[in-house]
Design a protein around this motif. Structure first.
Motif, PDB file in Angstrom:
ATOM      1  N   ASP A 151      42.952  45.517  39.202  1.00  0.00           N
ATOM      2  CA  ASP A 151      42.107  44.838  40.171  1.00  0.00           C
ATOM      3  C   ASP A 151      42.627  45.135  41.577  1.00  0.00           C
ATOM      4  O   ASP A 151      43.569  45.914  41.758  1.00  0.00           O
ATOM      5  CB  ASP A 151      42.060  43.331  39.888  1.00  0.00           C
ATOM      6  CG  ASP A 151      43.413  42.655  40.062  1.00  0.00           C
ATOM      7  OD1 ASP A 151      44.352  43.293  40.580  1.00  0.00           O
ATOM      8  OD2 ASP A 151      43.530  41.475  39.677  1.00  0.00           O
ATOM      9  N   ARG A 152      42.024  44.505  42.594  1.00  0.00           N
ATOM     10  CA  ARG A 152      42.411  44.790  43.981  1.00  0.00           C
ATOM     11  C   ARG A 152      43.844  44.370  44.285  1.00  0.00           C
ATOM     12  O   ARG A 152      44.460  44.868  45.223  1.00  0.00           O
ATOM     13  CB  ARG A 152      41.440  44.073  44.923  1.00  0.00           C
ATOM     14  CG  ARG A 152      40.021  44.643  44.898  1.00  0.00           C
ATOM     15  CD  ARG A 152      39.124  43.893  45.856  1.00  0.00           C
ATOM     16  NE  ARG A 152      37.759  44.435  45.860  1.00  0.00           N
ATOM     17  CZ  ARG A 152      36.769  43.947  46.593  1.00  0.00           C
ATOM     18  NH1 ARG A 152      36.987  42.889  47.368  1.00  0.00           N
ATOM     19  NH2 ARG A 152      35.567  44.485  46.538  1.00  0.00           N
ATOM     20  N   GLU A 153      44.348  43.443  43.489  1.00  0.00           N
ATOM     21  CA  GLU A 153      45.706  42.959  43.711  1.00  0.00           C
ATOM     22  C   GLU A 153      46.747  43.759  42.916  1.00  0.00           C
ATOM     23  O   GLU A 153      47.942  43.456  42.957  1.00  0.00           O
ATOM     24  CB  GLU A 153      45.803  41.477  43.337  1.00  0.00           C
ATOM     25  CG  GLU A 153      44.801  40.585  44.042  1.00  0.00           C
ATOM     26  CD  GLU A 153      44.970  40.608  45.551  1.00  0.00           C
ATOM     27  OE1 GLU A 153      46.132  40.668  45.995  1.00  0.00           O
ATOM     28  OE2 GLU A 153      43.956  40.560  46.270  1.00  0.00           O
ATOM     29  N   GLY A 154      46.285  44.751  42.166  1.00  0.00           N
ATOM     30  CA  GLY A 154      47.210  45.581  41.411  1.00  0.00           C
ATOM     31  C   GLY A 154      47.505  45.099  40.005  1.00  0.00           C
ATOM     32  O   GLY A 154      48.404  45.615  39.348  1.00  0.00           O
ATOM     33  N   HIS A 155      46.739  44.108  39.522  1.00  0.00           N
ATOM     34  CA  HIS A 155      46.958  43.586  38.177  1.00  0.00           C
ATOM     35  C   HIS A 155      46.121  44.375  37.169  1.00  0.00           C
ATOM     36  O   HIS A 155      44.960  44.715  37.431  1.00  0.00           O
ATOM     37  CB  HIS A 155      46.576  42.104  38.107  1.00  0.00           C
ATOM     38  CG  HIS A 155      47.334  41.238  39.076  1.00  0.00           C
ATOM     39  ND1 HIS A 155      48.697  41.058  39.002  1.00  0.00           N
ATOM     40  CD2 HIS A 155      46.912  40.529  40.148  1.00  0.00           C
ATOM     41  CE1 HIS A 155      49.084  40.260  39.971  1.00  0.00           C
ATOM     42  NE2 HIS A 155      48.028  39.929  40.701  1.00  0.00           N
ATOM     43  N   GLN A 156      46.702  44.658  36.026  1.00  0.00           N
ATOM     44  CA  GLN A 156      46.030  45.413  34.968  1.00  0.00           C
ATOM     45  C   GLN A 156      44.711  44.743  34.563  1.00  0.00           C
ATOM     46  O   GLN A 156      44.602  43.523  34.500  1.00  0.00           O
ATOM     47  CB  GLN A 156      46.940  45.524  33.750  1.00  0.00           C
ATOM     48  CG  GLN A 156      46.309  46.198  32.533  1.00  0.00           C
ATOM     49  CD  GLN A 156      45.988  47.667  32.762  1.00  0.00           C
ATOM     50  OE1 GLN A 156      46.769  48.395  33.363  1.00  0.00           O
ATOM     51  NE2 GLN A 156      44.839  48.109  32.274  1.00  0.00           N
ATOM     52  N   LEU A 157      43.714  45.576  34.282  1.00  0.00           N
ATOM     53  CA  LEU A 157      42.434  45.088  33.776  1.00  0.00           C
ATOM     54  C   LEU A 157      42.452  45.071  32.249  1.00  0.00           C
ATOM     55  O   LEU A 157      43.134  45.874  31.617  1.00  0.00           O
ATOM     56  CB  LEU A 157      41.282  45.965  34.261  1.00  0.00           C
ATOM     57  CG  LEU A 157      41.024  45.970  35.773  1.00  0.00           C
ATOM     58  CD1 LEU A 157      39.971  47.020  36.107  1.00  0.00           C
ATOM     59  CD2 LEU A 157      40.580  44.589  36.256  1.00  0.00           C
ATOM     60  N   ARG A 158      41.706  44.165  31.664  1.00  0.00           N
ATOM     61  CA  ARG A 158      41.552  44.045  30.218  1.00  0.00           C
ATOM     62  C   ARG A 158      40.074  43.921  29.895  1.00  0.00           C
ATOM     63  O   ARG A 158      39.250  43.649  30.782  1.00  0.00           O
ATOM     64  CB  ARG A 158      42.292  42.819  29.694  1.00  0.00           C
ATOM     65  CG  ARG A 158      41.910  41.533  30.394  1.00  0.00           C
ATOM     66  CD  ARG A 158      42.242  40.284  29.604  1.00  0.00           C
ATOM     67  NE  ARG A 158      41.219  39.993  28.603  1.00  0.00           N
ATOM     68  CZ  ARG A 158      41.225  38.917  27.818  1.00  0.00           C
ATOM     69  NH1 ARG A 158      42.207  38.042  27.901  1.00  0.00           N
ATOM     70  NH2 ARG A 158      40.261  38.712  26.940  1.00  0.00           N
ATOM     71  N   PRO A 159      39.667  44.124  28.651  1.00  0.00           N
ATOM     72  CA  PRO A 159      38.259  43.920  28.294  1.00  0.00           C
ATOM     73  C   PRO A 159      37.827  42.485  28.598  1.00  0.00           C
ATOM     74  O   PRO A 159      38.597  41.537  28.415  1.00  0.00           O
ATOM     75  CB  PRO A 159      38.232  44.206  26.786  1.00  0.00           C
ATOM     76  CG  PRO A 159      39.413  45.103  26.551  1.00  0.00           C
ATOM     77  CD  PRO A 159      40.456  44.631  27.511  1.00  0.00           C
ATOM     78  N   HIS A 160      36.599  42.345  29.069  1.00  0.00           N
ATOM     79  CA  HIS A 160      36.051  41.011  29.359  1.00  0.00           C
ATOM     80  C   HIS A 160      35.478  40.433  28.056  1.00  0.00           C
ATOM     81  O   HIS A 160      34.279  40.260  27.886  1.00  0.00           O
ATOM     82  CB  HIS A 160      34.964  41.105  30.429  1.00  0.00           C
ATOM     83  CG  HIS A 160      34.413  39.785  30.852  1.00  0.00           C
ATOM     84  ND1 HIS A 160      35.203  38.717  31.192  1.00  0.00           N
ATOM     85  CD2 HIS A 160      33.127  39.354  30.977  1.00  0.00           C
ATOM     86  CE1 HIS A 160      34.444  37.689  31.521  1.00  0.00           C
ATOM     87  NE2 HIS A 160      33.182  38.049  31.391  1.00  0.00           N
ATOM     88  N   ILE A 161      36.372  40.173  27.130  1.00  0.00           N
ATOM     89  CA  ILE A 161      36.033  39.699  25.790  1.00  0.00           C
ATOM     90  C   ILE A 161      36.800  38.407  25.523  1.00  0.00           C
ATOM     91  O   ILE A 161      37.968  38.285  25.887  1.00  0.00           O
ATOM     92  CB  ILE A 161      36.427  40.738  24.711  1.00  0.00           C
ATOM     93  CG1 ILE A 161      35.756  42.089  24.978  1.00  0.00           C
ATOM     94  CG2 ILE A 161      36.065  40.231  23.310  1.00  0.00           C
ATOM     95  CD1 ILE A 161      34.255  42.098  24.851  1.00  0.00           C
ATOM     96  N   VAL A 162      36.118  37.437  24.915  1.00  0.00           N
ATOM     97  CA  VAL A 162      36.805  36.208  24.514  1.00  0.00           C
ATOM     98  C   VAL A 162      37.486  36.481  23.178  1.00  0.00           C
ATOM     99  O   VAL A 162      36.827  36.640  22.144  1.00  0.00           O
ATOM    100  CB  VAL A 162      35.812  35.037  24.370  1.00  0.00           C
ATOM    101  CG1 VAL A 162      36.552  33.784  23.888  1.00  0.00           C
ATOM    102  CG2 VAL A 162      35.120  34.763  25.704  1.00  0.00           C
ATOM    103  N   TRP A 163      38.802  36.541  23.201  1.00  0.00           N
ATOM    104  CA  TRP A 163      39.560  36.825  22.001  1.00  0.00           C
ATOM    105  C   TRP A 163      39.863  35.548  21.227  1.00  0.00           C
ATOM    106  O   TRP A 163      39.756  34.432  21.751  1.00  0.00           O
ATOM    107  CB  TRP A 163      40.875  37.525  22.371  1.00  0.00           C
ATOM    108  CG  TRP A 163      40.685  38.953  22.801  1.00  0.00           C
ATOM    109  CD1 TRP A 163      39.746  39.824  22.357  1.00  0.00           C
ATOM    110  CD2 TRP A 163      41.477  39.673  23.754  1.00  0.00           C
ATOM    111  NE1 TRP A 163      39.892  41.049  22.957  1.00  0.00           N
ATOM    112  CE2 TRP A 163      40.949  40.990  23.819  1.00  0.00           C
ATOM    113  CE3 TRP A 163      42.576  39.356  24.543  1.00  0.00           C
ATOM    114  CZ2 TRP A 163      41.484  41.970  24.648  1.00  0.00           C
ATOM    115  CZ3 TRP A 163      43.113  40.334  25.373  1.00  0.00           C
ATOM    116  CH2 TRP A 163      42.579  41.628  25.429  1.00  0.00           C
TER     117      TRP A 163
END
Length: 230
Positions: free
Chosen positions: A132-144
């Motif tokens: 993201d813009r803050e440098g944090h890793q992205l993950r799938p937008h899935i409710v696990w």
């Protein structure tokens, strides 16, 4: 204008050629659910999880909405329609439905591991290093599994307002989504469309079971409901 709420599950997407995650042996495409659909699995092996959803994302872009998805769009000319789906694909939207709630997330979106509200459209492969813009890793937008279902309360409120409830292609065994059926009033007609309906016909008042595929049953039901309003 009457309010129709439609609950859809994997059976609708399966008829478009999308493989259902959960196979008969309990594995998801050969993977243990704990490996690919839990926060713990992602923390342990993020690359495996990202690749799993990358494959699902590619498959999604190779299929099209079926007759069930298309038929539901026609209801919008006569009813106030809300679709609440357990599916993470975009086939309802591609067919033309304008009001869709995804209880379990969306495959074509990604979100920050730090801020769950930082959600991005994402149609390509998601890899380690995508941030993201803050440098944090992205993950799938899935409710696990083990995570809260953030849109459940909104879905429950919508379901309470239903004048007609339609359930398509879901076993109604996956909670908390399955609990939504209990939010409709006792006088609300319920239509259940599934080739192998896993529901007691005597369990609910005003229940009509259509034991057929979604692609065949939904267009027939839509025609029936529209005729009743014209």
């Amino acid at each position: 204008m009457k309010k129709i709420v439609v609950l859809t599950g994997a059976g609708v997407s399966a008829e478009s050629g999308i493989k259902t995650f959960r196979d008969a042996d309990g594995l998801w495409e050969g993977h243990d659910v704990l490996e690919v659909a839990t926060p713990e699995g992602f923390a342990k092996n993020p690359e495996l999880v990202l690749n799993f959803y990358n494959e699902r994302r590619r498959q999604l872009q190779s299929v099209s909405p079926n007759e069930a998805h298309k038929a539901l769009v026609g209801l919008e000319d006569y009813f106030d329609v809300s679709i609440i789906t357990q599916n993470v694909d975009d086939l309802h939207e591609r067919a033309g439905s304008s009001n869709v709630i995804h209880l379990h997330g969306e495959l074509l979106k990604a979100r920050s591991i730090k801020d769950p509200h930082s959600v991005l459209d994402w149609k390509t492969d998601l890899r380690i290093g995508d941030t993201d813009r803050e440098g944090h890793q992205l993950r799938p937008h899935i409710v696990w599994f083990g995570e809260e279902v953030p849109l459940l309360e909104k879905a429950a409120t919508i379901t309470q307002a239903a004048n007609i409830l339609i359930i398509i292609g879901t076993s109604m065994q996956v909670y908390p989504a399955a609990s939504l059926i209990h939010y409709v009033s006792q006088n609300t007609p319920i239509y259940f469309v599934d080739p192998k309906p896993n529901i007691n016909p005597n369990a609910l008042d005003r229940l009509t079971i259509m034991e057929t595929s979604a692609a065949k049953g939904v267009p027939d039901l839509v025609t029936q409901l529209i005729k009743s309003e014209t």
